[in-house]
Design an enzyme around this catalytic site. Structure first.
Site, PDB file in Angstrom:
ATOM      1  N   GLY A  75       0.834  -1.189   0.000  1.00 15.66           N
ATOM      2  CA  GLY A  75       0.000   0.000   0.000  1.00 15.66           C
ATOM      3  C   GLY A  75       0.879   1.253   0.000  1.00 15.66           C
ATOM      4  O   GLY A  75       2.076   1.196   0.300  1.00 15.66           O
ATOM      5  N   CYS A  76       0.258   2.383  -0.319  1.00 17.26           N
ATOM      6  CA  CYS A  76       1.032   3.624  -0.432  1.00 17.26           C
ATOM      7  C   CYS A  76       1.503   4.108   0.938  1.00 17.26           C
ATOM      8  O   CYS A  76       2.711   4.367   1.135  1.00 17.26           O
ATOM      9  CB  CYS A  76       0.210   4.690  -1.145  1.00 17.26           C
ATOM     10  SG  CYS A  76      -1.500   4.825  -0.586  1.00 17.26           S
ATOM     11  N   TYR A  77       0.612   4.203   1.908  1.00 18.68           N
ATOM     12  CA  TYR A  77       1.048   4.610   3.252  1.00 18.68           C
ATOM     13  C   TYR A  77       2.081   3.632   3.815  1.00 18.68           C
ATOM     14  O   TYR A  77       3.127   4.059   4.337  1.00 18.68           O
ATOM     15  CB  TYR A  77      -0.145   4.673   4.215  1.00 18.68           C
ATOM     16  CG  TYR A  77      -1.080   5.846   4.079  1.00 18.68           C
ATOM     17  CD1 TYR A  77      -0.622   7.157   4.189  1.00 18.68           C
ATOM     18  CD2 TYR A  77      -2.453   5.649   3.906  1.00 18.68           C
ATOM     19  CE1 TYR A  77      -1.497   8.232   4.105  1.00 18.68           C
ATOM     20  CE2 TYR A  77      -3.332   6.711   3.825  1.00 18.68           C
ATOM     21  CZ  TYR A  77      -2.859   8.006   3.931  1.00 18.68           C
ATOM     22  OH  TYR A  77      -3.735   9.058   3.858  1.00 18.68           O
TER      23      TYR A  77
END
Ligand SMILES: NC(=O)c1ccc[n+]([C@@H]2O[C@H](COP(=O)([O-])OP(=O)(O)OC[C@H]3O[C@@H](n4cnc5c(N)ncnc54)[C@H](OP(=O)(O)O)[C@@H]3O)[C@@H](O)[C@H]2O)c1
Length: 371
Positions: free
Chosen positions: A165-167
């Site tokens: 995921g990005c976070y």
């Protein structure tokens, strides 16, 4: 003809399922400039029959392998697989596991999923956080978490990669050297992140409507955002103890970018064991430089610089800055990425390069856009 023979003829044959979304469009943007790739199909239900240039204005006039613009098709996964060596699934969670079930083991193809379906070692964790039964637990068991800086050797051999995921990409990269060093109290970790609005995807919804997110900054999903267990899974693998974190995401009025700031308190026991009474900003910067030595896409900032989203825009870089706040005995680490590139499509292409044994930065070796 096996996969190696087919690839030698024309380059890696690539398909994108979910090509009409933000991460699918970003994959197309990167892959159209990739010298070792031939995009053989772009799949979308909504935009079937329309060229990529009609779906994304930035891709207008950019041609596919036969000199024509790529046209979206509404294809069954097996039809995509028949034309590809590797498929990127850029679809909502829950969709990729169904796609994987219908093709893996039937056709010799690799799969890189940009969603959450193949990120967890334990299907129970996925089911608890995503409130959905995992429909392909055996495929999940063989999948590799696609963070190259931590799992490169496994990615090389993988058939299925769960792209982070990005976070989590920003948070794990920010904290990995610190956790691995054992110098901080593992129960003290707090992570605050800010994300641009493209992080929510292209499907319109009220909270992401311009008048409501412009000139606004708002927290959401606190506590218990779905990216929490992914961060905990990966940091725990680097630690002697199970890691639990407080993670607070915020939406800010920028288009692209994630800025993560993480805090951890120096562990007095391990600090004195390792002579870390002498911890300083300089020693932490050195720790980070040593940990990420040779990593093409990690830039450890020194000389007083701190990360900012604008400095990584459109690139696969993760910029990291670290400071020691001596007054309170706390380490502060900051990381900036472009959520659509290192946080999604760029990292997925980096994984593809590793899986196919080509240079890791192939197609990704571009400076960020500034200002
Ligand atoms: N946005 C980010 O910064 C980011 C970063 C990291 C990871 N991700 C993850 O990447 C995935 C895609 O995100 P996104 O932001 O690109 O989303 P998006 O802009 O909303 O696009 C989603 C895409 O999925 C397709 N799709 C939706 N339901 C489908 C179904 N049942 N079967 C086949 N295709 C379907 C849609 O195409 P059609 O409706 O035209 O078929 C669309 O192209 C998500 O899992 C997301 O969590 C996003």
């Amino acid at each position: 003809m096996d996969m190696d023979q087919r690839r030698d003829k024309k380059g890696i044959r690539v398909g994108i399922i979910g090509a009409s979304g933000y991460t699918g469009g970003e994959l197309a943007r990167i892959l159209l400039g990739h010298p070792r790739v031939e995009i053989t199909c772009v799949s979308s239900r909504t935009y079937a029959g329309q060229s990529l240039g009609q779906v994304f204005p930035n891709l207008f006039g950019l041609s596919g392998p036969r000199g024509e613009e790529l046209v979206c098709e509404d294809l069954a996964p097996i039809e995509v697989a028949e034309r590809c060596d590797v498929i990127f699934t850029a679809v909502p969670h829950g969709v990729a596991m169904e796609i994987a079930r219908s093709i893996m083991g039937i056709i010799d193809v690799k799969l890189i999923d940009l969603g959450a379906d193949f990120r967890f070692r334990d299907a129970g964790v996925y089911e608890a956080w995503y409130k959905k039964k995992h429909e392909a637990p055996r495929l999940l068991a063989e999948a590799v978490y696609g963070l190259p800086e931590l799992h490169r050797a496994l990615i090389e051999k993988a058939r299925i990669v769960g792209n982070p995921g990005c976070y989590p990409t920003s948070a794990i990269l920010a904290l990995a050297p610190l956790i691995k060093s054992g110098m901080v109290d593992p129960s003290s970790i707090v992570i605050n992140s800010m994300s641009g609005v493209s992080g929510a995807g292209r499907t319109p919804s009220q909270g992401y409507h311009f008048p409501e997110c412009n000139e606004n900054a708002r927290p959401y999903g606190i506590p218990g955002h779905r990216h929490t267990p992914e961060i905990e899974q990966e940091l725990s693998l680097l630690s002697r103890t199970e890691i639990r974190v407080s993670f607070s995401p915020h939406l800010v009025p920028i288009t692209r970018g994630i800025l993560t700031t993480a805090y951890a308190t120096l562990d007095p026991a391990s600090a004195s064991d390792s002579g870390a009474g002498r911890v300083s900003t300089d020693s932490l910067i050195q720790l980070y430089k040593d940990f990420y030595r040779g990593e093409r896409f990690i830039r450890i900032l020194d000389d007083g610089r701190l990360p900012q989203t604008k400095a990584v825009w459109g690139s696969n870089f993760c910029d990291i800055g670290v400071r020691f706040d001596e007054r309170v005995g706390r380490v502060v680490v900051m990381a900036a990425i472009d959520n659509l590139v290192k946080g999604a499509a760029g990292q997925a292409v980096q994984n593809m390069n590793i899986m196919f044994g080509i240079e890791e930065d192939c197609g990704l070796d571009r400076p960020p856009v500034f200002p």
